[in-house]
Design a protein around this motif. Structure first.
Motif, PDB file in Angstrom:
ATOM      1  N   UNK A  25      34.137  35.671  51.175  1.00  0.00           N
ATOM      2  CA  UNK A  25      35.411  36.353  51.316  1.00  0.00           C
ATOM      3  C   UNK A  25      36.500  35.815  50.394  1.00  0.00           C
ATOM      4  N   UNK A  26      36.238  34.710  49.712  1.00  0.00           N
ATOM      5  CA  UNK A  26      37.221  34.150  48.781  1.00  0.00           C
ATOM      6  C   UNK A  26      36.718  34.338  47.364  1.00  0.00           C
ATOM      7  N   UNK A  27      37.627  34.655  46.479  1.00  0.00           N
ATOM      8  CA  UNK A  27      37.277  34.855  45.071  1.00  0.00           C
ATOM      9  C   UNK A  27      37.760  33.651  44.271  1.00  0.00           C
ATOM     10  N   UNK A  28      36.953  33.242  43.297  1.00  0.00           N
ATOM     11  CA  UNK A  28      37.340  32.121  42.443  1.00  0.00           C
ATOM     12  C   UNK A  28      38.571  32.510  41.635  1.00  0.00           C
ATOM     13  N   UNK A  29      39.450  31.558  41.345  1.00  0.00           N
ATOM     14  CA  UNK A  29      40.620  31.880  40.516  1.00  0.00           C
ATOM     15  C   UNK A  29      40.187  32.382  39.142  1.00  0.00           C
TER      16      UNK A  29
END
Length: 62
Positions: A25-29
């Protein structure tokens, strides 16, 4: 510098798997992909002969 042989990643302490994947659910910067590509290119660089010679001398002493 002589670029005749590829770097021996195991001698330089490089590891595979350059860190953890982003949590679900989190995307890499946005900059992370570019930084990983830069790191991968540096790891592919050949080891300069002077460093390879030094490592060989140190290995011979052990």
């Amino acid at each position: 510098m002589d670029k005749k042989k590829p770097a021996d990643a195991s001698r330089r302490g490089a590891q595979t798997g350059h860190g953890k994947a982003p949590a679900a659910g989190k995307e890499a910067p946005g900059w992370a992909n570019g930084l990983k590509q830069l790191y991968d290119e540096v790891v592919k660089e050949p080891l300069p002969d002077i460093f390879d010679d030094l490592l060989s001398k140190l290995d011979d002493k052990n």
